[in-house]
Design a protein around this motif. Structure first.
Motif, PDB file in Angstrom:
ATOM      1  N   THR A   1       1.595   6.285  -6.647  1.00  0.00           N
ATOM      2  CA  THR A   1       2.317   5.834  -7.832  1.00  0.00           C
ATOM      3  C   THR A   1       3.372   6.867  -8.197  1.00  0.00           C
ATOM      4  OG1 THR A   1       0.336   4.695  -8.597  1.00  0.00           O
ATOM      5  CG2 THR A   1       2.058   5.097 -10.230  1.00  0.00           C
TER       6      THR A   1
ATOM      7  N   GLY B   1      12.377   3.957  -5.461  1.00  0.00           N
ATOM      8  CA  GLY B   1      11.124   3.205  -5.421  1.00  0.00           C
ATOM      9  C   GLY B   1      11.370   1.788  -4.951  1.00  0.00           C
TER      10      GLY B   1
ATOM     11  N   ASP C   1       8.742  -0.661  -4.899  1.00  0.00           N
ATOM     12  CA  ASP C   1       7.613  -1.506  -5.303  1.00  0.00           C
ATOM     13  C   ASP C   1       7.504  -1.536  -6.816  1.00  0.00           C
ATOM     14  OD1 ASP C   1       6.083  -1.951  -2.608  1.00  0.00           O
ATOM     15  OD2 ASP C   1       6.540   0.190  -2.663  1.00  0.00           O
TER      16      ASP C   1
ATOM     17  N   HIS D   1       2.636   1.883  -2.569  1.00  0.00           N
ATOM     18  CA  HIS D   1       4.010   2.238  -2.914  1.00  0.00           C
ATOM     19  C   HIS D   1       4.713   2.884  -1.729  1.00  0.00           C
ATOM     20  CE1 HIS D   1       3.858   1.600  -7.311  1.00  0.00           C
ATOM     21  NE2 HIS D   1       2.579   1.900  -7.166  1.00  0.00           N
TER      22      HIS D   1
ATOM     23  N   ASN E   1       7.838   5.159  -1.532  1.00  0.00           N
ATOM     24  CA  ASN E   1       8.760   5.956  -2.349  1.00  0.00           C
ATOM     25  C   ASN E   1       9.574   6.864  -1.441  1.00  0.00           C
ATOM     26  OD1 ASN E   1       7.364   5.071  -4.793  1.00  0.00           O
ATOM     27  ND2 ASN E   1       5.754   6.492  -4.177  1.00  0.00           N
TER      28      ASN E   1
END
Length: 196
Positions: free
Chosen positions: A145, A178, A180, A187, A189
């Protein structure tokens, strides 16, 4: 021999005619076109085409400030749609640009505008339309995240890898990309740093 040469010419032409295929992490949505120039220990070197973005200031590193910036961009797109200007929100990545240093950080959030998007006359002072020229960008990929602090850690790791590789780069700005939704289970990233 002529037959082999003909087959090679056809294969090259077909690869150019197919156009650019977005990587899987774009989730079949539009994202900026790039070409991988090189793969190195800890980063990838990409050449991005010229792109357009809508951007707004992020007031602080708090999650609430990031969400407020997201809401401003979303509201801007909805107002533009109501005025008859279609701005797609089905694009990736969302960018957080971080500039500055010890005196404080300047942050902004940007959304990609696909090629061919009619750029409306902007009457909202909190949103800007930016055109970025073709550029070489160094990219570090990471999961989890995203957050400002995790982005800072990955930017530090990317800068260290760039130093080891002898690359010249912008030491004052990095971009978190990002691909997502924030509440996604997985994710993709990236940290982007422009070549100098």
């Amino acid at each position: 021999m002529e037959q082999l040469l003909s087959v090679l010419v056809v294969l090259v032409l077909v690869s150019f005619c197919r156009g650019w295929e977005a990587p899987d992490f774009c989730h079949q949505q539009q994202c900026p076109q790039y070409q991988v120039v090189g793969s190195h220990q800890g980063f990838e070197e990409r050449l991005y085409v010229a792109t357009d973005w809508i951007s707004t200031k992020v007031e602080s590193t708090e999650n609430s400030a990031v969400m407020a910036a997201h809401s401003r961009l979303k509201d801007y797109c909805q107002r533009q749609k109501a005025a008859g200007n279609e701005i797609s929100t089905d694009t990736w990545p969302a960018l957080i640009t971080v500039s500055g240093g010890e005196d404080g950080l300047d942050l902004s959030m940007s959304w990609f505008l696909p090629p061919g998007t009619m750029k409306p006359e902007n009457t909202d002072p909190s949103v800007t339309i930016q055109s970025r020229p073709e550029a070489t960008i160094y990219v570090r990929v990471f999961g989890g995240t995203p957050s400002i602090s995790i982005g800072q850690d990955n930017a530090k790791m990317l800068r260290e890898a760039l130093d080891r590789a002898g690359k010249t780069f912008d030491h004052h700005t990095y971009i978190g990309a990002g691909y997502d939704p924030y509440l996604s289970v997985t994710h993709h990233n990236e940290i982007w740093i422009y070549a100098a």
